[in-house]
Design a protein around this motif. Structure first.
Motif, PDB file in Angstrom:
ATOM      1  N   ILE A 253       0.858  -1.179   0.000  1.00 17.73           N
ATOM      2  CA  ILE A 253       0.000   0.000   0.000  1.00 17.73           C
ATOM      3  C   ILE A 253       0.897   1.234   0.000  1.00 17.73           C
ATOM      4  CG2 ILE A 253      -1.578   1.402   1.406  1.00 17.73           C
ATOM      5  CD1 ILE A 253      -2.917  -1.163   2.307  1.00 17.73           C
ATOM      6  N   TRP A 254       0.542   2.211  -0.844  1.00 20.44           N
ATOM      7  CA  TRP A 254       1.289   3.465  -0.887  1.00 20.44           C
ATOM      8  C   TRP A 254       0.398   4.598  -0.412  1.00 20.44           C
ATOM      9  CZ3 TRP A 254       0.520   7.958  -3.914  1.00 20.44           C
ATOM     10  CH2 TRP A 254       1.560   8.885  -3.882  1.00 20.44           C
ATOM     11  N   MET A 255       0.954   5.443   0.463  1.00  9.83           N
ATOM     12  CA  MET A 255       0.213   6.568   1.039  1.00  9.83           C
ATOM     13  C   MET A 255       1.087   7.815   1.035  1.00  9.83           C
ATOM     14  SD  MET A 255      -1.179   4.435   4.318  1.00  9.83           S
ATOM     15  CE  MET A 255      -1.969   5.846   5.079  1.00  9.83           C
ATOM     16  N   GLY A 256       0.480   8.943   1.407  1.00  6.61           N
ATOM     17  CA  GLY A 256       1.229  10.179   1.563  1.00  6.61           C
ATOM     18  C   GLY A 256       2.077  10.137   2.822  1.00  6.61           C
ATOM     19  N   PRO A 257       2.806  11.210   3.098  1.00  3.40           N
ATOM     20  CA  PRO A 257       3.633  11.261   4.308  1.00  3.40           C
ATOM     21  C   PRO A 257       2.765  11.295   5.560  1.00  3.40           C
ATOM     22  CG  PRO A 257       3.591  13.390   3.239  1.00  3.40           C
ATOM     23  CD  PRO A 257       2.892  12.446   2.314  1.00  3.40           C
ATOM     24  N   PRO A 258       3.334  11.045   6.736  1.00  5.13           N
ATOM     25  CA  PRO A 258       2.535  11.088   7.964  1.00  5.13           C
ATOM     26  C   PRO A 258       1.748  12.393   8.087  1.00  5.13           C
ATOM     27  CG  PRO A 258       4.703  10.178   8.436  1.00  5.13           C
ATOM     28  CD  PRO A 258       4.737  10.658   7.006  1.00  5.13           C
ATOM     29  N   GLY A 259       0.475  12.258   8.430  1.00  2.00           N
ATOM     30  CA  GLY A 259      -0.394  13.419   8.568  1.00  2.00           C
ATOM     31  C   GLY A 259      -1.148  13.771   7.306  1.00  2.00           C
ATOM     32  N   LEU A 260      -0.807  13.133   6.189  1.00  2.94           N
ATOM     33  CA  LEU A 260      -1.492  13.365   4.923  1.00  2.94           C
ATOM     34  C   LEU A 260      -1.623  12.010   4.227  1.00  2.94           C
ATOM     35  CD1 LEU A 260      -2.754  15.451   3.021  1.00  2.94           C
ATOM     36  CD2 LEU A 260      -0.500  15.786   1.986  1.00  2.94           C
ATOM     37  N   GLU A 261      -2.712  11.331   4.542  1.00  7.80           N
ATOM     38  CA  GLU A 261      -2.873   9.948   4.081  1.00  7.80           C
ATOM     39  C   GLU A 261      -2.808   9.829   2.559  1.00  7.80           C
ATOM     40  OE1 GLU A 261      -6.077   6.287   4.761  1.00  7.80           O
ATOM     41  OE2 GLU A 261      -6.096   8.038   6.077  1.00  7.80           O
ATOM     42  N   SER A 262      -3.296  10.848   1.858  1.00  8.83           N
ATOM     43  CA  SER A 262      -3.275  10.827   0.397  1.00  8.83           C
ATOM     44  C   SER A 262      -2.926  12.218  -0.106  1.00  8.83           C
ATOM     45  CB  SER A 262      -4.648  10.413  -0.146  1.00  8.83           C
ATOM     46  OG  SER A 262      -4.685  10.510  -1.553  1.00  8.83           O
ATOM     47  N   ILE A 263      -2.045  12.280  -1.103  1.00  8.26           N
ATOM     48  CA  ILE A 263      -1.685  13.585  -1.676  1.00  8.26           C
ATOM     49  C   ILE A 263      -2.510  13.894  -2.922  1.00  8.26           C
ATOM     50  CG2 ILE A 263       0.682  13.408  -0.816  1.00  8.26           C
ATOM     51  CD1 ILE A 263       1.488  12.924  -3.818  1.00  8.26           C
ATOM     52  N   TYR A 264      -3.218  12.895  -3.444  1.00  8.39           N
ATOM     53  CA  TYR A 264      -3.934  13.097  -4.707  1.00  8.39           C
ATOM     54  C   TYR A 264      -5.452  13.050  -4.526  1.00  8.39           C
ATOM     55  CZ  TYR A 264      -4.623   8.055  -4.629  1.00  8.39           C
ATOM     56  OH  TYR A 264      -4.992   6.785  -4.252  1.00  8.39           O
ATOM     57  N   GLN A 265      -5.959  12.354  -3.506  1.00  9.31           N
ATOM     58  CA  GLN A 265      -7.378  12.380  -3.174  1.00  9.31           C
ATOM     59  C   GLN A 265      -7.552  12.236  -1.659  1.00  9.31           C
ATOM     60  OE1 GLN A 265      -9.284   9.572  -6.151  1.00  9.31           O
ATOM     61  NE2 GLN A 265     -10.809  11.192  -6.091  1.00  9.31           N
ATOM     62  N   PRO A 266      -7.132  13.253  -0.907  1.00 10.01           N
ATOM     63  CA  PRO A 266      -7.240  13.168   0.550  1.00 10.01           C
ATOM     64  C   PRO A 266      -8.677  13.254   1.051  1.00 10.01           C
ATOM     65  CG  PRO A 266      -6.444  15.318  -0.100  1.00 10.01           C
ATOM     66  CD  PRO A 266      -6.451  14.488  -1.338  1.00 10.01           C
ATOM     67  N   VAL A 267      -9.571  13.861   0.254  1.00  6.57           N
ATOM     68  CA  VAL A 267     -10.992  13.938   0.610  1.00  6.57           C
ATOM     69  C   VAL A 267     -11.774  13.576  -0.654  1.00  6.57           C
ATOM     70  CG1 VAL A 267     -12.826  15.340   1.629  1.00  6.57           C
ATOM     71  CG2 VAL A 267     -10.444  15.803   2.230  1.00  6.57           C
ATOM     72  N   ASP A 268     -11.960  12.290  -0.858  1.00  4.04           N
ATOM     73  CA  ASP A 268     -12.576  11.798  -2.084  1.00  4.04           C
ATOM     74  C   ASP A 268     -14.087  12.005  -2.012  1.00  4.04           C
ATOM     75  OD1 ASP A 268     -13.003  10.567  -4.485  1.00  4.04           O
ATOM     76  OD2 ASP A 268     -12.785   8.528  -3.728  1.00  4.04           O
ATOM     77  N   LEU A 269     -14.505  13.230  -2.290  1.00  2.00           N
ATOM     78  CA  LEU A 269     -15.906  13.593  -2.123  1.00  2.00           C
ATOM     79  C   LEU A 269     -16.836  12.836  -3.065  1.00  2.00           C
ATOM     80  CD1 LEU A 269     -15.644  17.461  -1.741  1.00  2.00           C
ATOM     81  CD2 LEU A 269     -16.349  15.852   0.017  1.00  2.00           C
ATOM     82  N   MET A 270     -17.980  12.458  -2.512  1.00  5.59           N
ATOM     83  CA  MET A 270     -19.084  11.947  -3.308  1.00  5.59           C
ATOM     84  C   MET A 270     -20.151  13.050  -3.380  1.00  5.59           C
ATOM     85  SD  MET A 270     -19.342   8.048  -1.821  1.00  5.59           S
ATOM     86  CE  MET A 270     -20.125   7.341  -3.280  1.00  5.59           C
ATOM     87  N   ASP A 271     -21.251  12.762  -4.048  1.00  6.02           N
ATOM     88  CA  ASP A 271     -22.332  13.732  -4.112  1.00  6.02           C
ATOM     89  C   ASP A 271     -23.672  13.014  -4.124  1.00  6.02           C
ATOM     90  OD1 ASP A 271     -23.084  13.014  -6.913  1.00  6.02           O
ATOM     91  OD2 ASP A 271     -21.165  13.947  -7.412  1.00  6.02           O
ATOM     92  N   PHE A 272     -24.730  13.771  -3.949  1.00  6.32           N
ATOM     93  CA  PHE A 272     -26.086  13.257  -4.134  1.00  6.32           C
ATOM     94  C   PHE A 272     -26.769  14.200  -5.109  1.00  6.32           C
ATOM     95  CE2 PHE A 272     -30.538  12.403  -3.377  1.00  6.32           C
ATOM     96  CZ  PHE A 272     -30.557  11.017  -3.166  1.00  6.32           C
ATOM     97  N   CYS A 273     -27.162  13.655  -6.255  1.00  2.00           N
ATOM     98  CA  CYS A 273     -27.745  14.459  -7.322  1.00  2.00           C
ATOM     99  C   CYS A 273     -29.071  13.860  -7.769  1.00  2.00           C
ATOM    100  CB  CYS A 273     -26.799  14.523  -8.519  1.00  2.00           C
ATOM    101  SG  CYS A 273     -25.257  15.407  -8.198  1.00  2.00           S
ATOM    102  N   VAL A 274     -29.978  14.731  -8.196  1.00  2.00           N
ATOM    103  CA  VAL A 274     -31.330  14.337  -8.583  1.00  2.00           C
ATOM    104  C   VAL A 274     -31.652  14.931  -9.951  1.00  2.00           C
ATOM    105  CG1 VAL A 274     -33.774  14.393  -7.921  1.00  2.00           C
ATOM    106  CG2 VAL A 274     -32.003  14.399  -6.144  1.00  2.00           C
ATOM    107  N   GLY A 275     -32.345  14.157 -10.780  1.00  2.00           N
ATOM    108  CA  GLY A 275     -32.818  14.701 -12.043  1.00  2.00           C
ATOM    109  C   GLY A 275     -33.662  15.938 -11.785  1.00  2.00           C
ATOM    110  N   MET A 276     -33.404  17.016 -12.513  1.00  2.00           N
ATOM    111  CA  MET A 276     -34.049  18.298 -12.223  1.00  2.00           C
ATOM    112  C   MET A 276     -35.569  18.203 -12.316  1.00  2.00           C
ATOM    113  SD  MET A 276     -33.196  21.350 -11.249  1.00  2.00           S
ATOM    114  CE  MET A 276     -31.526  21.710 -11.815  1.00  2.00           C
ATOM    115  N   ASN A 277     -36.085  17.427 -13.250  1.00  2.00           N
ATOM    116  CA  ASN A 277     -37.539  17.320 -13.370  1.00  2.00           C
ATOM    117  C   ASN A 277     -38.156  16.654 -12.149  1.00  2.00           C
ATOM    118  OD1 ASN A 277     -36.226  14.942 -14.185  1.00  2.00           O
ATOM    119  ND2 ASN A 277     -37.988  14.253 -15.375  1.00  2.00           N
ATOM    120  N   HIS A 278     -37.446  15.694 -11.559  1.00  5.13           N
ATOM    121  CA  HIS A 278     -37.942  15.053 -10.340  1.00  5.13           C
ATOM    122  C   HIS A 278     -37.799  15.980  -9.138  1.00  5.13           C
ATOM    123  CE1 HIS A 278     -38.423  11.315 -12.505  1.00  5.13           C
ATOM    124  NE2 HIS A 278     -37.182  11.424 -12.945  1.00  5.13           N
ATOM    125  N   TRP A 279     -36.694  16.718  -9.100  1.00  7.71           N
ATOM    126  CA  TRP A 279     -36.489  17.667  -8.007  1.00  7.71           C
ATOM    127  C   TRP A 279     -37.577  18.741  -8.010  1.00  7.71           C
ATOM    128  CZ3 TRP A 279     -33.943  17.850  -3.641  1.00  7.71           C
ATOM    129  CH2 TRP A 279     -33.790  19.080  -2.979  1.00  7.71           C
TER     130      TRP A 279
END
Length: 383
Positions: A253-279
């Motif tokens: 396993i490869w990780m970032g330096p101590p204190g920074l688990e990932s340098i390329y996606q440290p907060v791999d955000l997801m989302d919740f999205c809805v079709g506009m017509n349904h919204w």
């Protein structure tokens, strides 16, 4: 339809005040249980009288703590909405392919999605800046500053609205790590490494340091590693990756330096999205309900992932997996690679430039201070 729903809500609430208070308490309890700031979702109407609207909602999660948390949350929606709304949960690829989620919602095959936002960078360049990228914003609170203090949430909604989709909110996840068949101990070890990445700036960053990058959805990573099609793969954190069996087909396993688990996606955000017509068919009360519930889900989801990740590290240790961390002196090397890629992607369209400008201001601010003007001397934003 909205006026009809308002009438039902107004007439039903006084008839059943105890149940209304109970549902509110349930929402608050869920939020408090994970240290949430969001309040519990409101009770909308009497479930015995409500006509239920059912949404098919597919997540990017193929397995593990992420999928389990998503399904458990979806199962609460009908009761907590007073029977007006129901989420029918689907795992990755159950209705459409992982990279087809966006079009599935846009075209009405699904009413909503819970996706990894970075998947849409090829369609919408601005989405490359709505989740972590190489050497960008590094911690969850920094992303929340962007979304709630720098106009990021409205920017995201503007970007998705052009595609007929309503971006409800971000969902916190956690850092991504790289599993590999060979040790990665420095930036030089990426040279010629056959590496799975999610695309966008992340793919370009690793390609710039010599990796041979491949774009694959998460559900296909295990088989690609097993067959040797790839030698290494980025994908989420230790808990989900353990459940997917990565320890069976990789040794490192490869990780970032101590204190920074990932340098390329440290907060791999997801989302919740809805079709506009349904919204747009929802009443104002139900829109508020969904927005509140997504905030609660983000808190519960993030906490569940972090807990599971902590527990997973011992499993990898017992399985003989070796963890290698990036030397701190390699961070400036990645920074030099990242900056021109930032500006290249920001200048793909006006939305991307606008989003990145707000984030650059944050990274330069004294609150963070890990970007200085000399780092991007000669680069310009096309606003």
């Amino acid at each position: 339809m909205q006026d009809h729903q308002k009438t039902k809500s107004a007439s039903a609430a006084p008839a059943n005040p105890d149940r209304r208070r109970a549902i509110k308490t349930l929402g608050v309890s869920a939020a408090i249980g994970v240290g949430a700031t969001a309040i519990g979702a409101p009770f909308i109407s009497d479930p015995a009288k409500a006509a239920t609207t059912t949404w098919k909602v597919q997540t990017s999660w193929p397995a593990g703590a992420g999928l389990n948390t998503f399904k458990a949350w979806c199962a609460t929606i009908k009761e907590r909405s007073g029977g007006e709304l129901e989420f029918k949960a689907f795992a990755a690829k159950e209705v459409v392919g992982d990279f087809e989620l966006f079009d599935g919602v846009k075209n009405g095959v699904l009413e909503a999605m819970n996706s990894f936002t970075v998947y849409w960078a090829g369609k919408l360049p601005a989405t490359a800046f709505l989740s972590s990228y190489l050497m960008g914003l590094r911690y969850p609170h920094e992303w929340d500053i962007f979304f709630y203090s720098k106009g990021g949430l409205q920017m995201a909604r503007d970007v998705f609205a052009k595609q007929g989709i309503y971006y409800v909110n971000r969902i916190h996840h956690g850092p991504n790590i790289v599993h590999s068949k060979k040790p990665i101990r420095s930036i030089e070890d990426f040279k010629d490494l056959k590496l799975r990445v999610p695309g966008g700036m992340i793919a370009e960053g690793f390609a710039a340091v010599g990796a041979k990058t491949t774009l694959l959805p998460g559900g296909e990573v295990f088989s690609a590693l097993e067959k040797g099609t790839i030698e290494a793969a980025d994908y989420t954190g230790p808990a989900v990756n353990w459940d997917l069996g990565f320890q069976q087909v990789t040794k490192y396993i490869w990780m970032g330096p101590p204190g920074l688990e990932s340098i390329y996606q440290p907060v791999d955000l997801m989302d919740f999205c809805v079709g506009m017509n349904h919204w747009n068919k929802l009443s104002p009360q139900m829109k508020q309900f969904v927005e509140s519930e997504v905030q609660v889900y983000s808190n519960v989801h993030h906490a569940a992932i972090q807990k599971a990740d902590l527990e997973a590290w011992d499993k990898f240790a017992k399985a003989g997996t070796e963890v290698n961390r990036l030397p701190a002196e390699d961070l400036p090397k990645f920074q030099r690679v990242a900056v021109p890629i930032w500006f290249k992607w920001a200048n793909k369209d006006k939305d991307a430039a606008r989003v990145f400008k707000a984030q650059l201001e944050l990274m330069e601010s004294p609150s963070m201070g890990y970007v200085t003007p000399d780092m991007y001397k000669g680069q310009k934003l096309d606003l």
